[in-house]
Structures are given as C-alpha cells and as structure tokens.
Write a protein that holds these residues in place. Structure first.
Motif, PDB file in Angstrom:
ATOM      1  N   ASP A  65      -5.798   6.170   0.362  1.00  0.00           N
ATOM      2  CA  ASP A  65      -5.701   5.989   1.813  1.00  0.00           C
ATOM      3  C   ASP A  65      -4.634   4.978   2.201  1.00  0.00           C
ATOM      4  O   ASP A  65      -4.048   5.076   3.283  1.00  0.00           O
ATOM      5  CB  ASP A  65      -7.045   5.573   2.405  1.00  0.00           C
ATOM      6  CG  ASP A  65      -8.043   6.720   2.489  1.00  0.00           C
ATOM      7  OD1 ASP A  65      -7.636   7.890   2.265  1.00  0.00           O
ATOM      8  OD2 ASP A  65      -9.229   6.452   2.788  1.00  0.00           O
ATOM      9  N   ARG A  66      -4.361   4.024   1.341  1.00  0.00           N
ATOM     10  CA  ARG A  66      -3.305   3.047   1.650  1.00  0.00           C
ATOM     11  C   ARG A  66      -1.970   3.750   1.871  1.00  0.00           C
ATOM     12  O   ARG A  66      -1.208   3.404   2.773  1.00  0.00           O
ATOM     13  CB  ARG A  66      -3.174   2.032   0.526  1.00  0.00           C
ATOM     14  CG  ARG A  66      -4.298   1.053   0.438  1.00  0.00           C
ATOM     15  CD  ARG A  66      -4.048   0.070  -0.698  1.00  0.00           C
ATOM     16  NE  ARG A  66      -5.227  -0.732  -0.924  1.00  0.00           N
ATOM     17  CZ  ARG A  66      -5.671  -1.085  -2.115  1.00  0.00           C
ATOM     18  NH1 ARG A  66      -5.022  -0.726  -3.209  1.00  0.00           N
ATOM     19  NH2 ARG A  66      -6.744  -1.815  -2.243  1.00  0.00           N
ATOM     20  N   SER A 103      -1.547   6.995   2.752  1.00  0.00           N
ATOM     21  CA  SER A 103      -1.653   7.812   3.970  1.00  0.00           C
ATOM     22  C   SER A 103      -1.487   6.968   5.223  1.00  0.00           C
ATOM     23  O   SER A 103      -0.795   7.360   6.164  1.00  0.00           O
ATOM     24  CB  SER A 103      -3.010   8.521   4.023  1.00  0.00           C
ATOM     25  OG  SER A 103      -3.136   9.420   2.954  1.00  0.00           O
ATOM     26  N   GLU A 104      -2.132   5.797   5.231  1.00  0.00           N
ATOM     27  CA  GLU A 104      -2.054   4.921   6.406  1.00  0.00           C
ATOM     28  C   GLU A 104      -0.632   4.416   6.625  1.00  0.00           C
ATOM     29  O   GLU A 104      -0.164   4.352   7.762  1.00  0.00           O
ATOM     30  CB  GLU A 104      -3.027   3.754   6.248  1.00  0.00           C
ATOM     31  CG  GLU A 104      -4.478   4.186   6.358  1.00  0.00           C
ATOM     32  CD  GLU A 104      -5.461   3.151   5.828  1.00  0.00           C
ATOM     33  OE1 GLU A 104      -5.039   2.003   5.521  1.00  0.00           O
ATOM     34  OE2 GLU A 104      -6.650   3.495   5.711  1.00  0.00           O
ATOM     35  N   SER A 144       1.406   7.228   8.159  1.00  0.00           N
ATOM     36  CA  SER A 144       1.010   7.695   9.492  1.00  0.00           C
ATOM     37  C   SER A 144       1.832   7.043  10.600  1.00  0.00           C
ATOM     38  O   SER A 144       2.072   7.646  11.642  1.00  0.00           O
ATOM     39  CB  SER A 144      -0.485   7.476   9.722  1.00  0.00           C
ATOM     40  OG  SER A 144      -0.780   6.095   9.783  1.00  0.00           O
ATOM     41  N   ASP A 146      -4.285  15.573   3.766  1.00  0.00           N
ATOM     42  CA  ASP A 146      -3.880  14.607   4.786  1.00  0.00           C
ATOM     43  C   ASP A 146      -2.362  14.470   4.814  1.00  0.00           C
ATOM     44  O   ASP A 146      -1.741  14.481   5.884  1.00  0.00           O
ATOM     45  CB  ASP A 146      -4.542  13.255   4.521  1.00  0.00           C
ATOM     46  CG  ASP A 146      -4.187  12.230   5.587  1.00  0.00           C
ATOM     47  OD1 ASP A 146      -4.212  12.563   6.789  1.00  0.00           O
ATOM     48  OD2 ASP A 146      -3.876  11.081   5.213  1.00  0.00           O
TER      49      ASP A 146
END
Length: 196
Positions: free
Chosen positions: A65-66, A68-69, A72, A128
């Motif tokens: 997730d790091r 992906s964030e 974004s 994602d």
C-alpha cells in the motif's frame, strides 16, 4: 513503561512485525517475537490478528500500500497533462521498487517471500495499480492526447509491458548499467503508441 493491550494498535503491531521480519526473516519470525518486541503477551497480538497468516498478510498489504499511496498523488495531479502523469507514474513506480530492493535488501527479500504467500493481496495491489493507470489513460483519451479503445485493457497492457521495471523477480537487473536508459526507452515507445 511497558505497553498494555489498551495502547496496543494494529499499526504498532505491524511496525513491530516489520522489524522482527527484518531481524529474523520470514522463516524464523514468530508472533511471540512480535509480542516480545512490543512488551506484551502473544495473546494481545492475536486479539488484533487472529492468526500468524493474517498478521503476515496484513504486513504484506501495508508494504504494498505504501507504493500505491505514493502513486495516487500523481494520478490526482490534474494540473499536469496525462502524458506527464503517465511518465511520472512509471518513473515513481520504478524508483519506489528500486529503493525497496536496494535500501533494505533483507526486508525486500522477506517481502518477496511474503508476497508469494499472499497472492490475493498481490492481486489486489496489481488491480489497484492498473486502476490508477486506467484513470491516467482515460484522462488522456478524454483530452484527445491518447488513443485507446479500452482504457482498462490499455492500462493492463502498459503495466505488463513495463514489468521488467517493477516486478520484484527482476530486482537484480535494476542496478545494472544502462537500466535507466532502457526504462526510458520503453516508456517513450509506449507513450508514442498512445498518442493520437
């Protein structure tokens, strides 16, 4: 002061788990090691994560997730044209993967093992990332800068075409001489193919 189960959060457990994995590796790291690092009983850890597998899955998701964030923000930067966002997105992805592999090779090796164990988490991460790419491609189509009959299919193709620069299986090649130039040549080729 020893932490209590009232002050124990899932985030603190995940941070400690990451450190335990870095020290012991995935084969030897246990929930007891995580609890010891936090100064709590292993039962306190199990109140947040029901199994060792659930804990390993959560720490893997947090790690993925790091990336992906970070990406974004590029997707949302509507002040930049879609081609710039696309180039910046791929550059940021490649840089993030290279840093993960090069800055902390022990932890990267650990996560390589964990991602093999957690295919569903990896699949969601890839979905994602391709979803982010889809938004950029769609913005390019809407602006008349890109041609793509299906932004979703195009995004998947772009992701697959650049796999050598973000798939952990290629990590050893990321530090080879000339890899940056190869990356830029692939991205240039893909962008030229998307233009009207």
């Amino acid at each position: 002061m020893s932490p209590t189960s009232e002050t124990l959060t899932a985030e603190r457990i995940l941070e400690a788990t990451e450190e335990v994995l870095r020290r012991h590796g995935p084969a030897k790291a246990t929930v007891v090691d995580v609890a010891r690092a936090l100064g709590v009983s292993h039962g306190s850890v199990y109140r947040h994560f029901r199994t060792k597998a659930a804990l390993r899955e959560a720490v893997t998701k947090r790690w993925l997730d790091r990336t992906s964030e970070a990406l974004s923000g590029i997707v949302a930067a509507e002040d930049r044209d879609p081609e710039t966002r696309l180039r910046d997105w791929f550059t940021a992805l490649f840089d993030a993967k290279r840093h993960k592999a090069g800055d902390d090779p022990e932890l990267f090796a650990t996560y390589t093992v964990l991602t093999d164990e957690n295919g569903d988490v990896v699949g969601a991460h890839i979905a994602d990332l391709t979803g982010q790419l889809t938004l950029i491609v769609r913005a390019g189509v809407d602006a008349g800068a890109f041609h793509a009959a299906s932004p979703e299919a195009t995004a998947r193709a772009l992701f697959q075409a650049t796999g050598r620069f973000h798939d952990p299986g290629y990590a050893r090649a990321w530090e080879q001489p000339g890899v940056q130039e190869e990356f830029e040549a692939v991205v240039d080729l893909l962008v030229r193919g998307l233009r009207q």
